[in-house]
Design an enzyme around this catalytic site. Structure first.
Site, PDB file in Angstrom:
ATOM      1  N   THR A   1      -8.389   6.709  -1.823  1.00 25.55           N
ATOM      2  CA  THR A   1      -9.787   6.124  -1.852  1.00 25.55           C
ATOM      3  C   THR A   1     -10.549   7.553  -1.751  1.00 25.55           C
ATOM      4  OG1 THR A   1      -9.554   5.645   0.254  1.00 25.55           O
ATOM      5  CG2 THR A   1      -9.141   3.878  -1.379  1.00 25.55           C
TER       6      THR A   1
ATOM      7  N   LYS B   1      -8.117  14.060   4.773  1.00 27.19           N
ATOM      8  CA  LYS B   1      -7.188  12.720   4.612  1.00 27.19           C
ATOM      9  C   LYS B   1      -6.053  13.045   5.868  1.00 27.19           C
ATOM     10  CE  LYS B   1      -6.195  13.949   0.356  1.00 27.19           C
ATOM     11  NZ  LYS B   1      -6.031  12.851  -0.501  1.00 27.19           N
ATOM     12  N   ARG B   2      -5.034  12.115   6.061  1.00 27.46           N
ATOM     13  CA  ARG B   2      -4.354  12.139   7.149  1.00 27.46           C
ATOM     14  C   ARG B   2      -3.418  13.271   6.544  1.00 27.46           C
ATOM     15  NH1 ARG B   2      -3.881   8.177  11.349  1.00 27.46           N
ATOM     16  NH2 ARG B   2      -1.978   9.086  11.705  1.00 27.46           N
TER      17      ARG B   2
ATOM     18  N   LYS C   1       1.090  14.303   0.991  1.00 28.04           N
ATOM     19  CA  LYS C   1      -0.053  14.741   0.643  1.00 28.04           C
ATOM     20  C   LYS C   1      -0.272  16.285   0.015  1.00 28.04           C
ATOM     21  CE  LYS C   1      -2.352  10.829   2.928  1.00 28.04           C
ATOM     22  NZ  LYS C   1      -2.968  10.018   1.844  1.00 28.04           N
TER      23      LYS C   1
ATOM     24  N   LYS D   1     -14.487   8.587  -3.335  1.00 27.09           N
ATOM     25  CA  LYS D   1     -15.681   8.915  -2.868  1.00 27.09           C
ATOM     26  C   LYS D   1     -16.325  10.321  -3.245  1.00 27.09           C
ATOM     27  CE  LYS D   1     -13.812   6.311   0.888  1.00 27.09           C
ATOM     28  NZ  LYS D   1     -12.817   6.534   2.150  1.00 27.09           N
TER      29      LYS D   1
ATOM     30  N   HIS E   1       0.873  -1.107  -0.007  1.00 26.34           N
ATOM     31  CA  HIS E   1       0.146   0.063   0.032  1.00 26.34           C
ATOM     32  C   HIS E   1       0.731   1.372   0.062  1.00 26.34           C
ATOM     33  CE1 HIS E   1      -3.941  -1.797   0.869  1.00 26.34           C
ATOM     34  NE2 HIS E   1      -3.008  -2.862   1.374  1.00 26.34           N
TER      35      HIS E   1
HETATM   36  C1  26W Z   1       3.648   0.699   9.955  1.00 25.27           C
HETATM   37  C2  26W Z   1       3.270   2.066  10.050  1.00 25.27           C
HETATM   38  C3  26W Z   1       2.469   2.055   8.635  1.00 25.27           C
HETATM   39  C4  26W Z   1       0.975   2.295   9.075  1.00 25.27           C
HETATM   40  C5  26W Z   1       0.236   2.347   7.864  1.00 25.27           C
HETATM   41  C6  26W Z   1       3.027   1.944   7.581  1.00 25.27           C
HETATM   42  C7  26W Z   1       2.316   1.987   6.463  1.00 25.27           C
HETATM   43  C8  26W Z   1       0.921   2.216   6.585  1.00 25.27           C
HETATM   44  C9  26W Z   1      -0.441   2.021   5.388  1.00 25.27           C
HETATM   45  C10 26W Z   1       0.582   1.440   4.193  1.00 25.27           C
HETATM   46  C11 26W Z   1      -0.402   3.693   4.887  1.00 25.27           C
HETATM   47  C12 26W Z   1      -1.867   3.569   4.031  1.00 25.27           C
HETATM   48  O1  26W Z   1      -2.664   3.692   4.594  1.00 25.27           O
HETATM   49  N1  26W Z   1      -1.541   3.624   2.953  1.00 25.27           N
HETATM   50  C13 26W Z   1      -2.739   3.990   1.984  1.00 25.27           C
HETATM   51  O2  26W Z   1      -3.716   2.701   1.453  1.00 25.27           O
HETATM   52  C14 26W Z   1      -4.608   3.213   0.829  1.00 25.27           C
HETATM   53  C15 26W Z   1      -5.224   1.973   0.430  1.00 25.27           C
HETATM   54  O3  26W Z   1      -4.571   1.351  -0.463  1.00 25.27           O
HETATM   55  C16 26W Z   1      -4.298   4.094  -0.469  1.00 25.27           C
HETATM   56  O4  26W Z   1      -5.540   4.340  -1.133  1.00 25.27           O
HETATM   57  C17 26W Z   1      -3.225   5.184   0.062  1.00 25.27           C
HETATM   58  O5  26W Z   1      -2.940   5.980  -1.207  1.00 25.27           O
HETATM   59  C18 26W Z   1      -2.173   4.715   0.873  1.00 25.27           C
HETATM   60  O6  26W Z   1      -1.403   5.651   1.268  1.00 25.27           O
END
Ligand code: 26W
Length: 808
Positions: free
Chosen positions: A656, A548-549, A554, A660, A355
């Site tokens: 995503t 968003k975060r 971003k 929406k 992701h």
């Molecule tokens: C371990 C810390 C950590 C926590 C969460 C590392 C990475 C993440 C995720 C991979 C971050 C995340 O939410 N990524 C998002 O995933 C969405 C669903 O696929 C995408 O639409 C977003 O672009 C992407 O940033």
């Protein structure tokens, strides 16, 4: 169970009085609870039936392993799926309540950070609607995503005790409790047949207790299960310590065990390497795999060599990837298989979704930590790596560098495990989440692996569920669509394409109705912003939204720079063809991410200055909505005109939120990044405001990037930077935005904000031009909704199933 309004009223009354012990006129949260129980009864037989149907020998099943499920509220979702809207309203009406008010009482289940967690929830919805045998496995966090308060413009975090009032949607199933081991050491011996075996001894165990949540399908009598594990001590009291009079020491063991499922880690895209997080990951993987094995046997299966034929595990990023080693351990140590057989099974039933490309989000665990916490899984990873590197050496003899690059163990001062490598080696499928993202994975981060196993790699462009994000969130627009093309679109979103002819300007009465719906949704959002932010948004203005975060990639900062630019235009009386605009921000910053928190402060300070400036008036308004979450997006997306998707190209894996907004008739201003590219393809460039460098251009520019050059050559950008630097937005707190200015002006700014400023401002001017022509904008809005069919998770899940899961 009977579904009439009368029947619901009777049950509702019974629950309120006999179950909850409340009279008529009690606080509204009990009205919510009584209605939830009433609905839960109506899910139960479908739930049990679905369970029984799935539980048959030889039936293939999928498991979605995820540390996060960002579910949000459940009540309205079940009402919609069960088709009980009218009956539920009738039941509430006799008590003088509306469904909307009662639904507001439910606390969001915020068991996720952002995109990755919300995607898991949308996937569960689509699996149930498509009647696929998929079970979600996650963690039953006592505390979900923190609550965000804003104090003097700064983010302040507060724990989210979402279970305080109880959770009517969960069923504890203690009969399926598992035991998960930590610590101890390994012993090696030969069994009776002389085969070398390992034993994991002297471990400290915890219990994993499952809590099941129903996942209803859309009007199809399917109810799947999301199973969340809660940790508990094996014995409430350690009797030895208790007898010795050490009461508090005895209770400590209990606390230690319960910590595992206590709190969701609030880090999005940055990895913090905390021991407790690793314990969570192993806890989830081990309990889920034990449970899947148990279920498979309970369904009447016994030949382990058929296990991979019957089961597939989809790993949501690397977070549950320790599952690769854990399944090997269960097959070797418990089931007594030999290595080759165990590996054949494991590597045929694991699948991995990536992701993010951000290097700081790639999980690495210090070997020393693993050694202490998970000595037996570590041994197995060593063995997996040894055999894998042998393969690499056969394919590329003498290529030592490549072997080092591809090793699951990264050598160096601190030896670390590369979890993404383990995931790829252990999986038969590796996918990215949008076309560009999947291509960049093959060309960049995973290149060596792609050269070795090209057939493992595939793309699955994300989606969102139209049940929650349109049918529930936007009832006004849904009714209008239903009238034009019927109701089939809710379970077949490609049907929305039938709205396209209505975008033509000659359908002026449809246009007027479309605008009226949007206007009503904007009033609803304006009301929320008034109460939450004390800012007045005029529903006739352009609603320009970025939620968003908060993260530098971003580029909320780029948006802020544009707002300051608009403010400068007002101050310089450049008001020709002015378009009134309300700019909304929302999103949480990871508590340890100082820059993201400073960006929140900047947004709030700029908003305060602009909103308080009498000369600005209705021309420009700006607000930061605190505590952005699933239920706020349900109000925001339907009310948005302009969707901001402005990440540095190549950095947003998919996005995503962009989908929406599009479904709800917003037009996107965005970079050529993630799923924006596919949105642009679907809706056409006339209906999308594209700007900025492409991913390849970003990388080509990076070594020569000179932000000062843009400031020197662009007087409008200089005006913005000068005003920011003058302290105009932080008169009482001098210097607090210096760090922001420093990164913006640094040649090392990884996100290259200033490189895209001019192009962004120009695109915003095209937005204004389109907005001024009402018919033109309405047509774009209708076409965005009409072209959004591809972005349903129903399509995404059908692809996962056709290419990876192969379920019937
Ligand atoms: C371990 C810390 C950590 C926590 C969460 C590392 C990475 C993440 C995720 C991979 C971050 C995340 O939410 N990524 C998002 O995933 C969405 C669903 O696929 C995408 O639409 C977003 O672009 C992407 O940033």
């Amino acid at each position: 169970m009977p579904d009439s309004g009368e029947a619901l009223t009777a049950d509702f009354q019974r629950y309120q009085f006999y179950h909850l012990g409340r009279f008529h006129g009690c606080p509204r949260v009990y009205t919510y609870q009584a209605l939830a129980w009433t609905l839960r009864d109506r899910l139960m037989s479908d739930w049990m039936n679905t369970y029984a149907v799935r539980d048959q020998p030889g039936k293939r099943r999928a498991y979605y392993l995820s540390l996060e499920f960002l579910i949000g509220r459940a009540l309205s979702n079940h009402v919609l799926n069960l088709g009980l809207d009218t009956a539920a309203r009738e039941a509430l009406q006799s008590f003088g309540q509306t469904l909307e008010d009662v639904a507001e009482e439910e606390t969001d289940a915020g068991l996720g950070n952002g995109g990755l967690g919300r995607l898991a929830a949308c996937f569960m919805d689509s699996c149930a609607t498509l009647d696929l045998p998929v079970m979600g496995y996650g963690i039953h966090y006592e505390y979900g995503m923190f609550r965000q308060n804003i104090e003097n413009g700064y983010q302040v975090e507060e724990p989210d005790h979402w279970l305080r009032d109880g959770n009517p949607w969960e069923v504890e199933r203690s009969e399926f409790t598992c035991r998960v081991s930590f610590g101890g050491h390994t012993e090696h011996f030969h069994d009776k047949e002389g085969i070398p075996r390992a034993r994991w001894a002297n471990t400290r165990d915890v219990l994993a207790i499952p809590y099941d949540m129903p996942v209803s399908g859309y009007r199809n009598h399917v109810v799947n299960t999301l199973r969340l594990w809660k940790s508990a001590a094996t014995d409430v009291f350690d009797l030895n310590e208790f007898n010795a009079g050490s009461y508090s020491e005895a209770v400590q063991a209990k606390n230690h065990a319960e910590h595992i499922s206590m709190v969701l880690y609030p880090n999005d895209s940055s990895e913090s390497g905390k021991e407790l997080r690793l314990r969570q990951q192993y806890f989830l993987a081990s309990a889920s795999l034990q449970d899947a094995l148990r279920q498979w046997r309970a369904a009447g299966n016994s030949d382990l060599m058929k296990f991979a034929e019957h089961n597939v595990f989809q790993m949501n990023d690397t977070h549950p990837t320790i599952a690769v080693a854990e399944l090997m351990r269960l097959l070797l140590d418990n089931e007594r298989l030999q290595w080759d057989a165990a590996w054949a099974i494991t590597s045929q039933c694991m699948a991995y979704t990536n992701h993010t490309l951000l290097p700081e989000a790639l999980e690495r665990w210090p070997v020393a930590l693993f050694e202490r916490l998970l000595p037996r899984p570590l041994e197995i990873i060593y063995e997996i790596n040894g055999r894998f590197l042998h393969k690499v050496a056969m394919k590329w003899p003498g290529d030592i560098e490549r072997r080092q690059r591809m090793s699951i163990i990264e050598e160096g001062e601190v030896r670390q495990l590369r979890m993404a490598w383990l995931a790829i080696v252990g999986s038969f499928s590796v996918n990215g989440v949008a076309a560009l993202h999947s291509r960049l994975l093959k060309e960049g981060l995973f290149r060596d692996f792609f050269e070795l196993w090209p057939y493992k790699f595939n793309n699955k462009t994300n989606g969102v569920t139209p049940r929650r994000w349109v049918a529930h969130a936007n009832p006004g627009m849904s009714a209008l669509i239903n009238r034009e093309i019927g109701e089939e679109w809710v379970a077949d979103l490609s049907q929305l394409a039938r709205l396209k002819p209505l975008a033509a300007a000659d359908h002026s009465s449809f246009h007027a109705e479309w605008r009226a719906v949007k206007r009503a949704n904007k009033e609803r959002l304006a009301k929320l912003i008034k109460t939450e932010c004390r800012v007045e948004f005029n529903p006739d203005a352009l609603f320009d939204v970025q939620v968003k975060r908060i993260h530098e990639y971003k580029r909320q900062l780029l948006n802020v720079l544009h707002v300051i630019h608009l403010y400068n235009r007002i101050n310089h009386d450049q008001l020709e063809n002015w378009v009134d605009r309300c700019v909304l921000f929302g999103g949480k910053a990871a508590p340890g991410y100082a820059m993201a928190k400073r960006i929140i402060k900047l947004i709030n300070n700029v908003a305060e200055v602009i909103n308080g400036d009498y000369d600005v008036g209705d021309r420009l308004k700006m607000a930061f909505l605190p505590n952005y979450r699933v239920s706020s997006m349900e109000i925001i997306a339907p009310a948005t005109d302009l969707s901001e998707q402005i990440s540095t190209a190549g950095k947003e894996a998919s996005g995503t939120g962009n989908m929406k907004f599009m479904m709800n008739g917003a037009v996107t201003i965005g970079t050529y990044d993630g799923a924006n590219i596919e949105i642009l393809d679907a809706v056409g460039e006339d209906n999308f405001f594209l700007f900025g460098l492409h991913a390849e251009e970003v990388e080509a520019l990076r070594p020569h990037y000179q932000p000062q050059h843009y400031v020197d050559s662009d007087p409008e950008l200089r005006g913005v930077i000068d005003l920011l630097a003058s302290g105009h937005f932080n008169l009482s707190e001098p210097g607090i935005f210096d760090v922001i200015l420093d990164t913006l002006l640094s040649p090392n700014d990884p996100w290259m904000v200033l490189a895209d400023f001019r192009s962004y401002v120009d695109a915003q001017q095209q937005v204004e031009q389109a907005w001024r022509d009402k018919a033109c904008w309405t047509s774009k809005s209708i076409l965005n909704t009409a072209s959004s069919g591809f972005f349903s998770t129903d399509r995404t899940i059908q692809k996962y199933n056709a290419d990876i899961w192969k379920l019937t």
